[in-house]
Structure formats: C-alpha cells, structure tokens
Design a protein around this motif. Structure first.
Motif, PDB file in Angstrom:
ATOM      1  N   SER A 695       0.813  -1.212   0.000  1.00 56.60           N
ATOM      2  CA  SER A 695       0.000   0.000   0.000  1.00 56.60           C
ATOM      3  C   SER A 695       0.847   1.261   0.000  1.00 56.60           C
ATOM      4  O   SER A 695       0.311   2.367  -0.040  1.00 56.60           O
ATOM      5  CB  SER A 695      -0.937   0.003   1.213  1.00 56.60           C
ATOM      6  OG  SER A 695      -1.816  -1.106   1.174  1.00 56.60           O
ATOM      7  N   THR A 703       7.196  -1.030  -9.830  1.00 54.60           N
ATOM      8  CA  THR A 703       6.007  -0.547 -10.537  1.00 54.60           C
ATOM      9  C   THR A 703       6.001  -1.050 -11.975  1.00 54.60           C
ATOM     10  O   THR A 703       4.972  -1.494 -12.493  1.00 54.60           O
ATOM     11  CB  THR A 703       5.968   0.984 -10.506  1.00 54.60           C
ATOM     12  OG1 THR A 703       5.965   1.437  -9.150  1.00 54.60           O
ATOM     13  CG2 THR A 703       4.710   1.497 -11.198  1.00 54.60           C
ATOM     14  N   GLY A 707       3.411  -4.165 -14.754  1.00 57.65           N
ATOM     15  CA  GLY A 707       2.743  -3.623 -15.933  1.00 57.65           C
ATOM     16  C   GLY A 707       1.898  -4.624 -16.689  1.00 57.65           C
ATOM     17  O   GLY A 707       0.904  -4.258 -17.318  1.00 57.65           O
ATOM     18  N   CYS A 722      -5.134  -1.457  -2.814  1.00 61.09           N
ATOM     19  CA  CYS A 722      -3.813  -0.842  -2.688  1.00 61.09           C
ATOM     20  C   CYS A 722      -3.432  -0.198  -4.023  1.00 61.09           C
ATOM     21  O   CYS A 722      -3.784  -0.718  -5.086  1.00 61.09           O
ATOM     22  CB  CYS A 722      -2.779  -1.853  -2.239  1.00 61.09           C
ATOM     23  SG  CYS A 722      -2.255  -3.016  -3.505  1.00 61.09           S
ATOM     24  N   PRO A 723      -2.736   0.931  -3.976  1.00 67.52           N
ATOM     25  CA  PRO A 723      -2.452   1.683  -5.216  1.00 67.52           C
ATOM     26  C   PRO A 723      -1.797   0.851  -6.301  1.00 67.52           C
ATOM     27  O   PRO A 723      -2.132   0.983  -7.480  1.00 67.52           O
ATOM     28  CB  PRO A 723      -1.520   2.798  -4.723  1.00 67.52           C
ATOM     29  CG  PRO A 723      -1.847   2.965  -3.287  1.00 67.52           C
ATOM     30  CD  PRO A 723      -2.208   1.602  -2.785  1.00 67.52           C
ATOM     31  N   LEU A 724      -0.861  -0.037  -5.924  1.00 64.73           N
ATOM     32  CA  LEU A 724      -0.123  -0.810  -6.900  1.00 64.73           C
ATOM     33  C   LEU A 724      -1.043  -1.666  -7.757  1.00 64.73           C
ATOM     34  O   LEU A 724      -0.813  -1.848  -8.956  1.00 64.73           O
ATOM     35  CB  LEU A 724       0.906  -1.696  -6.186  1.00 64.73           C
ATOM     36  CG  LEU A 724       1.895  -2.454  -7.079  1.00 64.73           C
ATOM     37  CD1 LEU A 724       2.784  -1.487  -7.844  1.00 64.73           C
ATOM     38  CD2 LEU A 724       2.751  -3.396  -6.236  1.00 64.73           C
ATOM     39  N   ARG A 726      -4.685  -1.275  -7.676  1.00 64.16           N
ATOM     40  CA  ARG A 726      -5.876  -0.538  -8.110  1.00 64.16           C
ATOM     41  C   ARG A 726      -5.643   0.157  -9.456  1.00 64.16           C
ATOM     42  O   ARG A 726      -6.555   0.253 -10.289  1.00 64.16           O
ATOM     43  CB  ARG A 726      -6.262   0.485  -7.049  1.00 64.16           C
ATOM     44  CG  ARG A 726      -7.583   1.175  -7.335  1.00 64.16           C
ATOM     45  CD  ARG A 726      -8.250   1.661  -6.082  1.00 64.16           C
ATOM     46  NE  ARG A 726      -9.625   2.051  -6.345  1.00 64.16           N
ATOM     47  CZ  ARG A 726     -10.571   2.104  -5.417  1.00 64.16           C
ATOM     48  NH1 ARG A 726     -10.282   1.748  -4.172  1.00 64.16           N
ATOM     49  NH2 ARG A 726     -11.792   2.480  -5.715  1.00 64.16           N
ATOM     50  N   GLU A 727      -4.429   0.609  -9.679  1.00 68.54           N
ATOM     51  CA  GLU A 727      -4.123   1.289 -10.933  1.00 68.54           C
ATOM     52  C   GLU A 727      -4.206   0.351 -12.132  1.00 68.54           C
ATOM     53  O   GLU A 727      -4.267   0.808 -13.276  1.00 68.54           O
ATOM     54  CB  GLU A 727      -2.712   1.893 -10.852  1.00 68.54           C
ATOM     55  CG  GLU A 727      -2.587   3.014  -9.831  1.00 68.54           C
ATOM     56  CD  GLU A 727      -1.141   3.462  -9.669  1.00 68.54           C
ATOM     57  OE1 GLU A 727      -0.285   2.912 -10.398  1.00 68.54           O
ATOM     58  OE2 GLU A 727      -0.873   4.340  -8.832  1.00 68.54           O
ATOM     59  N   ARG A 728      -4.218  -0.960 -11.857  1.00 67.70           N
ATOM     60  CA  ARG A 728      -4.187  -1.930 -12.952  1.00 67.70           C
ATOM     61  C   ARG A 728      -5.447  -2.786 -13.031  1.00 67.70           C
ATOM     62  O   ARG A 728      -5.485  -3.777 -13.761  1.00 67.70           O
ATOM     63  CB  ARG A 728      -2.962  -2.839 -12.794  1.00 67.70           C
ATOM     64  CG  ARG A 728      -1.663  -2.086 -13.042  1.00 67.70           C
ATOM     65  CD  ARG A 728      -0.467  -2.759 -12.412  1.00 67.70           C
ATOM     66  NE  ARG A 728       0.745  -2.002 -12.718  1.00 67.70           N
ATOM     67  CZ  ARG A 728       1.100  -0.888 -12.088  1.00 67.70           C
ATOM     68  NH1 ARG A 728       0.354  -0.416 -11.102  1.00 67.70           N
ATOM     69  NH2 ARG A 728       2.193  -0.233 -12.428  1.00 67.70           N
ATOM     70  N   GLU A 730      -8.261  -2.377 -14.447  1.00 70.95           N
ATOM     71  CA  GLU A 730      -8.921  -2.445 -15.753  1.00 70.95           C
ATOM     72  C   GLU A 730      -8.303  -3.518 -16.659  1.00 70.95           C
ATOM     73  O   GLU A 730      -8.930  -3.944 -17.629  1.00 70.95           O
ATOM     74  CB  GLU A 730      -8.844  -1.082 -16.449  1.00 70.95           C
ATOM     75  CG  GLU A 730      -9.732  -0.025 -15.799  1.00 70.95           C
ATOM     76  CD  GLU A 730      -9.831   1.221 -16.653  1.00 70.95           C
ATOM     77  OE1 GLU A 730      -9.173   1.250 -17.716  1.00 70.95           O
ATOM     78  OE2 GLU A 730     -10.553   2.147 -16.273  1.00 70.95           O
ATOM     79  N   GLN A 756     -14.578  -1.856 -11.723  1.00 69.26           N
ATOM     80  CA  GLN A 756     -13.392  -1.380 -12.429  1.00 69.26           C
ATOM     81  C   GLN A 756     -12.692  -2.496 -13.223  1.00 69.26           C
ATOM     82  O   GLN A 756     -11.769  -2.235 -13.982  1.00 69.26           O
ATOM     83  CB  GLN A 756     -12.406  -0.767 -11.432  1.00 69.26           C
ATOM     84  CG  GLN A 756     -12.953   0.458 -10.710  1.00 69.26           C
ATOM     85  CD  GLN A 756     -11.939   1.042  -9.744  1.00 69.26           C
ATOM     86  OE1 GLN A 756     -10.796   1.282 -10.103  1.00 69.26           O
ATOM     87  NE2 GLN A 756     -12.363   1.265  -8.516  1.00 69.26           N
TER      88      GLN A 756
END
Length: 855
Positions: A695, A703, A707, A722-724, A726-728, A730, A756
């Motif tokens: 988190s 990061t 990918g 967690c950001p790591l 949640r950003e992915r 989709e 999402q």
C-alpha cells in the motif's frame, strides 16, 4: 534383464513399499500434513498394479514386444520408492525437530506448516502441520499416480490381458491374490466362503471377522475369498474399503458409494456426510452386498461406547440391504470384531514351517522347476524357520534370478556388479559397499561411525551416476574422512543431496565448515541440496564459479548460516530455494558476487524464501533478473520490502495463511521446453509487513514489473484497493477470491472495485464459508466469460439481476443445498438467470452443454 525379472522386480518393489513406507507412522504423519488422501490413492494404484503383475505372471505367453513397458514399470517403481523414501525422511526429520523444539520450549513447528483450506476453529497454540491441496508435493504424487496408471494399462495392453484387469472398477483394486490354492489356508478359506454365502443369519446384514496379528495373512485370505466365483455369483454388489487406523467416516462413505455405483460417482468435493449417507442408502436398498472393511483398528483415544456409536452411524445406510448381505472385517483386535457384533470370527494362526517353505518356494521358482538347487533349498528352509509363520515375511527379494529375504552377507564380494535392483534400505544395509567398485546407482547412503559404513566407502565408488543422497553427515568423524569420499571425482552424478540430522547437542562450527569444504562436488553437478548443516561460513567451492553447470540449489535448515554465498555468479543457476535459514537477516551485494563479468542471476527462473524469520530485506536495486518467472515468499514475518520480482509479472497471490513447501521434492531435471510459460507469478503467504508495504509507494523497478499483471488470487478484498493493484484493475482478466471466511457479503467498496474490472473474464469465489450473497454488480461485468462458485456452504441464491450475457460457462459445487434446488434445470427459481449460459455444471453434473468450449 528379461521380462520375468522385470515382473519380479516390480512386484517386489510394490511389496517393499507396502511393508516399509506405507507404515502406521508415515500414514499418521501424512494425515497431519494433509496428504493422506494422495497417499491412499497411491496405495490403491500400487495394489492395482500388483494385480496386473500377478495376472501377467499367469499369462501363458509373454511377448518380448512388451519389454519397453516392463522397463517403464521398473522406472516408475524406482520413482515411487524414491518419493516415499523422501517423505519418510521428512517425517523423521520433522519428528526430531519437534522433539528438539519441545526441549527448548519454543516450537518452530508452529510456523512450519499451515493450511489455506483449513477452518480456523483450532486454538492458536496448536500447530496445523498440513499441506495445501495445491502444493507441488501433491502435484508430484498425482503425476506419479497418473504414470503408474499409464504403465499398468500399458502392460495390460501389451500382454492382451482380460479387460477386467485394466478396469478402473474399485471392486477389484485390491484383488492381487490369484484364485486357486492359497497356501496353508485352504480350510479357513472354505469356512469363510460357506459362512458368507449362508443366509441363515437372523439379521439382514451380518458381520464376519478375520482376526490375527500383523502379517499373518488376513488381507490375503479376504482377497482370495472376495474373488471366489461363489462369492461373485452370490452378491449383487461388492465393495472393498481399506480402513486403516485413521477412522475417516467421510472417506469411507465416499469409497463405499463409489464402489457401489455402476458408473463413477462424482463426489470429489462433497463434504456433507449426511448427503453421502442418503445416496449410499439409496444405492444399496434391496441389494445383496458384500462389504470388506480391511485393516480396521481400534481408537485408543475414545471409549468403546463412542467408537461403537461412530461405527453404527457409519454403517446405518447398510441396514436396508437385502437379506444375506455380509460385512467382512479384517482386524488385529478381537475387541474390534466383538464391538462390531461379529456373528462369526475366524482367528488366523501362524503357518507351519512346511507351509512357509512352500510359500517361499512358490515365490522363488515357477511350477515347472522340479529340481531345486540344494543350496538354495537349504537357504529357503532356514528362512522358513525364522519368519515365525508370517506369510508377509516370506516376501523376498529378486536378485540374479532368485529371491531372498535379505542380501547375502558376502554381497560385497561381487566386485564387478554394476546394477543392483533392490530397495534403498536393503542396499544401505550392505557393509563395505566400497568393494562394489563398479556400482553405478546408489540413491541413498547413510553414514555411520562404523568403518564398514563410514563415508570413506563412497570414495571407491567412482562409477556412480544420477542422484546420490547422503544422510546423517553428522556421523563423519573428521574432515579427512569427508575428503576421502571423493565427491569431486564423481563426474557422472547430476544430483547431490547432503543431509545432516538435527544435533541436539553442542555443534562444533569449525568442524561443520571443514566437513562441507571437504565434500566438494564435481563441477558437472546439476542440482545441490544442503540440509541441516550448522556451519557459518560458506565453503570456498560455493564462493567461486566452480559449479558452473549447477542449475538448482536448495539450502534448508542451515540455522547458523549468516551470509549467503555469491549465488548470483553461478552461470547456470535457475532455481534458488532458501528455507529455514534462521540466522539470515539480509541478502545484499555478497549474494551477487563481484568476480564474474556476467550479469548476476541472469538465468534465474524461480526464487523461494520459506520460513526466514529474521530476514528483513533483500537489497536488489539496480539488478534486473530478466528471466525470473516465479517468486514465492512465505512466513517471512520481518521482511518489509519486496525481493526481486519477475520483470513481466502476470499473476499475484496473497494469503494470510500459507502451506509448507518441501524443499527437495519439486524440481525436475527434465529438459526445458522450447516455449516458455506465459505465466509469471508472485506468491506472498503470511508476510504481514510485506502485504502492508504493497500500500506504500513503490520503486520504479517494481512498478514497472506489475505492468503486465492479469491475474489476482487473494483471501482479502482489501488488497485490491492498494495503489499498486488498483491502478491496474482495468487490465485484470482473472480474479480468484478464496478463503475469505469472515465476509458475509460484498461491501459497497468491493462492488466499486469489481466495476473497475473492465477486462475480467474469469471470476472464482471459493472457500468463503460465511458468504451469503454475491456482488450486486455482478450482472454489470459484461466481459465475464466464466463464473465458478465452489465450497460456499452459506450461499443460497444468485443475485436478483440476471447474470451477464457474456458468460459462457458456470460451475457451482458444494454450496448451500437450496442454491442447487434453485438451479434445477427449467424448474428452479434461479434457472432463468443462467438459462442462456451454454455450459452449466452443478455439483459435477453437466445440466447444459450447448457447445464445446475451452477451459
């Protein structure tokens, strides 16, 4: 070897496995580790193979075209013995480690094994030494099972045996005794057949028991009678269940139901005892059946009254069988026979000496051998006098065409012997084995302090090939002794396993280091295991590039090792497995090495960190392991930053509970496939600081590694926030939510996260014991292709909204019975919600199959 020799070797190996490895202690340990089901399946497969071998021996002619299958048979028996031998060693090591832990009042076993699929009802103080069903050791056992089945089938096909021998019918799976004469038991066999076929008993279902000490022939007699034509004609249904000391009412009921079914009953995941009992009662209603309960034990931990009640509950569905139905029991305990209210008890006594000799003779020679070598007959009769009338003790070894109960005392005189087909424990009993200078295969060598079995004996065996496991290295007296083993001269060895047993006394660190230094292997070695070594400083041959061909290294239980050797400079290394290195606090530049011009770890594919309680960081910034595919981190409670991760990570697994990963059962030295797997994974089990770190902001390297992430397996929905990750979201194509035992429904945040998942194709929800409702947003995930709901016993219905039209496959199993009722085809309340789905499978039954689709 000729075909008859291969047959004898295969049959003897199977008997050795039964006698030695499938012991009471190993079975108990396997149950504690959660692999008892696989071990029992292995036992069944071996019994079936034994049956095939016996029928092969009875075949009138044996074509030499079947020789390749015989060679396969020999090899698979070697693999079976090796696997079970390693399990036995782990059991002993576990036992000794547990003993050591008890003495020091702190138990390392408490973190040793955890189950991802075990309920959390046990107190925190009681360890749960269990394997998860998905661990590699189970997979290896399943692979072995499949290979045994293939070989048994291949032998049958090659020899054109009757189809019933190749059948998968469990009713014959233990029928390894041929019909005809059974030595020394003819009268008892006739008694038993007469009793079983009699219908004079007042009770519709009566119990008959065979009682006798272990090895007396109870199972053999039961097998013989079970296949008697009078028995097969009398009973509509025959069932054979091996009970053993583990009274598992669920397993026994499943096996009875499967045996009683004309087609395979799909019950693998069923956990409802009542549902199985109802099904069994229906199967046996008004049918005359014979049920054999082989090897029944009494439970010392319960009272007779409770044990009797348990048996009555288990056997309750049998009461509706037709009059004349029988239960045949084999047991060592008269008390068990009486507890189950046996109407007739047959007590087996020891065989007479002449009968023992006849049994040995039938094993050693075929029926056409009228003239027996007097010397061999003399040996055989002496053996007959010493086996105390136990038929099982008359099982003997095939060596140079004859079978003996043990190797000759002058075995070491065969100085030109190259190949010795015998079990590991038999070979390890040879004194002065160094005299067999031409010997090429020695899987295990146990070091003792006696000169005739010291490690010096290995120094003479320069022709050894393949795999060598050296145990009890703590018994080496001096480093000079270790050097005389001349491991550095054994260029044909590919696998070397060096094992020290836990030493409860004071350890001489300097001696340990000097001994390992002297055990330098040959540079051709492909795999090296070091287990239980208590030195601090690495040997010099691990500090350089001497082992230039080494692909796999396993370091386990080396509790004094404080700093790793420069493994990164090993040019061929593909697997690094670090387990229970309890003094290792940091992995830094020393592990990468400085003497090599190549990039460190440039071929590394798999990295495992298991039970490293003091490890707090791996300093890896600036180094890229471009071929890394799999990383497993388990029980590293102080690790607060991610170690190296695959550069193109596609799958991540996180769980608060993990499973024990045995350090040396998993790596196969098979050639690499030309196409690399497209899946690269990161697994994190029971590492709270590491999960919390996900988190926090990550480095550019980490990061970037995430990918290509496409699959998430987790036991807590919060990790998706967690950001790591949640950003992915989709891009995620597969989501497996398992063992979320605390959730009853999906929260608003959970539903928001699911929305999402724009690319989600597969959703699996399993092991969520308290889950009562599915996500309300499920109908809005328009990319969903496959939905799996497994083992959610509180889940009663589907969401109100119909499932997405994109779904092509749905599987539901082991959920609330009401859900199954609501999904009845064309009549269930929830059927309209899934009627459009081409593939519908409920509790193993395919209700709808409109087209053929992939997995």
């Amino acid at each position: 070897m000729d075909i008859s020799s291969y047959l004898a070797v295969g049959g003897w190996f199977i008997q050795v496995i039964f006698d030695k490895y499938l012991s009471y202690k190993l079975r108990r340990w396997a149950a504690n580790c959660g692999i008892d089901h696989e071990l029992d399946r292995l036992r069944v497969a071996l019994l079936r193979t034994q049956s095939v071998l016996h029928e092969t021996e009875l075949a009138p002619t044996i074509s030499h075209s079947s020789l390749p299958w015989m060679q396969e048979l020999r090899d698979v028996m070697y693999h079976a013995e090796d696997l079970l031998d390693k399990l036995e060693y782990n059991r002993l090591h576990h036992e000794m480690e547990e003993s050591s832990a008890n003495e020091s009042s702190s138990s390392p076993i408490s973190a040793f094994m955890h189950s991802r699929f075990r309920d959390q009802g046990a107190p925190a103080s009681s360890p749960e030494p269990c394997w998860d069903r998905s661990t590699k050791v189970k997979n290896k056992m399943v692979d072995l099972l499949e290979r045994i089945e293939q070989v048994a089938s291949g032998v049958s096909e090659a020899l054109s045996l009757p189809r019933n021998i190749r059948s998968n019918n469990r009713n014959i799976m233990t029928s390894s005794i041929a019909l005809g004469k059974i030595i020394g038991r003819d009268f008892k066999a006739q008694q038993l057949v007469t009793t079983l076929t009699s219908s004079q008993d007042e009770n519709p279902v009566s119990v008959v028991s065979i009682v006798g000490v272990g090895g007396i022939g109870k199972t053999a007699l039961a097998q013989h009678v079970y296949n008697d034509t009078r028995i097969t004609e009398k009973f509509n249904v025959r069932m054979w269940i091996s009970v053993t000391y583990l009274f598992d009412e669920l397993r026994i009921t499943k096996e009875m139901l499967e045996s009683a079914s004309s087609s395979r009953f799909r019950h693998d995941g069923t956990t409802s005892f009542n549902r199985l009992q109802v099904a069994l009662k229906a199967r046996l209603a008004s049918k005359r059946f014979l049920l054999v309960l082989d090897d029944v034990w009494n439970n010392d931990n319960t009272t007779i009254a409770i044990e009797q009640e348990n048996w009555q509950k288990l056997l309750a569905p049998l009461k509706d069988g037709a009059k004349g139905s029988k239960i045949l029991l084999t047991t060592r305990s008269t008390m068990v026979a009486e507890m189950l209210q046996s109407s007739y008890i047959i007590s087996l006594e020891a065989l007479l000496v002449n009968d023992c000799w006849s049994l040995i003779k039938s094993s050693m020679f075929d029926e056409t051998s009228h003239n027996i070598n007097p010397q061999l007959e003399n040996i055989g009769r002496k053996i007959a006098e010493t086996i105390n009338g136990l038929p099982l003790a008359a099982k003997v070894l095939n060596l140079a065409g004859c079978r003996l109960g043990k190797l000759p005392s002058r075995m070491n005189n065969l100085v030109n012997l190259r190949h010795l087909t015998a079990a590991n424990q038999i070979v390890s009993s040879i004194t002065d084995i160094g005299r067999l200078k031409c010997l090429q295969r020695l899987p295990i060598f146990k070091v003792t302090r006696e000169q005739t079995r010291s490690i010096v004996q290995l120094g003479y065996l320069l022709e050894l090939q393949g795999s060598l496991q050296i145990r009890n290295l703590e018994n080496i007296n001096t480093p000079d002794e270790a050097k005389e083993a001349m491991l550095c001269k054994k260029g044909q060895l590919t696998v070397l396993q060096l094992m020290w047993a836990p030493d409860l006394g004071e350890v001489n660190t300097n001696k340990e280091e000097d001994v390992l230094e002297a055990l330098q292997p040959h540079e051709n070695l492909k795999r090296l295991d070091i287990m239980g070594w208590m030195g601090v400083k690495s040997p010099s041959w691990l500090e350089n590039e001497w082992l230039s061909n080494l692909k796999h290294i396993f370091l386990s239980g080396c509790n004094a090792w404080e700093q790793l050797p420069p493994l990164g400079q090993l040019p061929s290394i593909k697997t690094i497995w670090l387990q229970r290195l309890k003094m290792l606090r940091q992995i830094g530049p020393e592990a990468y090495g400085s003497g090599s011009q190549q990039e460190p770890f440039h071929l590394l594919e798999e990295l495992v960190l298991d039970d490293m309680p003091e490890l707090n960081e791996w300093l890896w910034s600036g180094h890229t392991m471009r071929n890394l595919q799999n990383v497993v981190i388990k029980d590293c409670s102080k690790l607060k930053a991610l170690p190296p991760v695959p550069p193109n990570l596609t799958e991540i697994t996180t769980a608060r509970k993990g499973y024990w990963m045995p350090y040396h059962h998993d790596v196969k030295l098979a050639p690499a496939t030309t196409a690399r797997s497209s899946v690269s994974s990161l697994c994190i089990f029971n590492c709270p600081l590491l999960l919390a770190r996900l988190s926090s902001p990550m480095t550019i390297e980490i990061t970037a590694s995430f990918g290509l992430l496409r699959s998430i397996i987790t036991d807590q929905m919060t990790i998706l926030g967690c950001p790591l990750l949640r950003e992915r979201l989709e891009l995620i194509e597969s989501l497996d939510i398992q063992d979320c035992s605390e959730i009853t429904s999906f929260s608003a945040d959970d539903n928001d996260i699911l929305l999402q998942l724009k690319s989600l194709q597969s959703l699996c929800i399993s092991g969520c014991n308290t889950l009562r409702s599915l996500p309300s947003t499920l109908s809005r995930i328009q990319s969903l292709y496959k939905l799996v709901l497994w083992n959610c016993p509180a889940l009663e219905s589907l969401p109100e909204e119909p499932l997405p039209l994109s779904i092509r496959k749905i599987e539901v199993a082991l959920c609330h019975p009401l859900l199954k009722e609501r999904l009845i085809k064309e009549h269930g309340v929830d059927w309209p919600k899934i009627a459009h789905i081409p593939w519908v499978e409920i509790d193993g039954e395919i209700l709808q199959q409109k087209l053929q689709i992939g997995k």
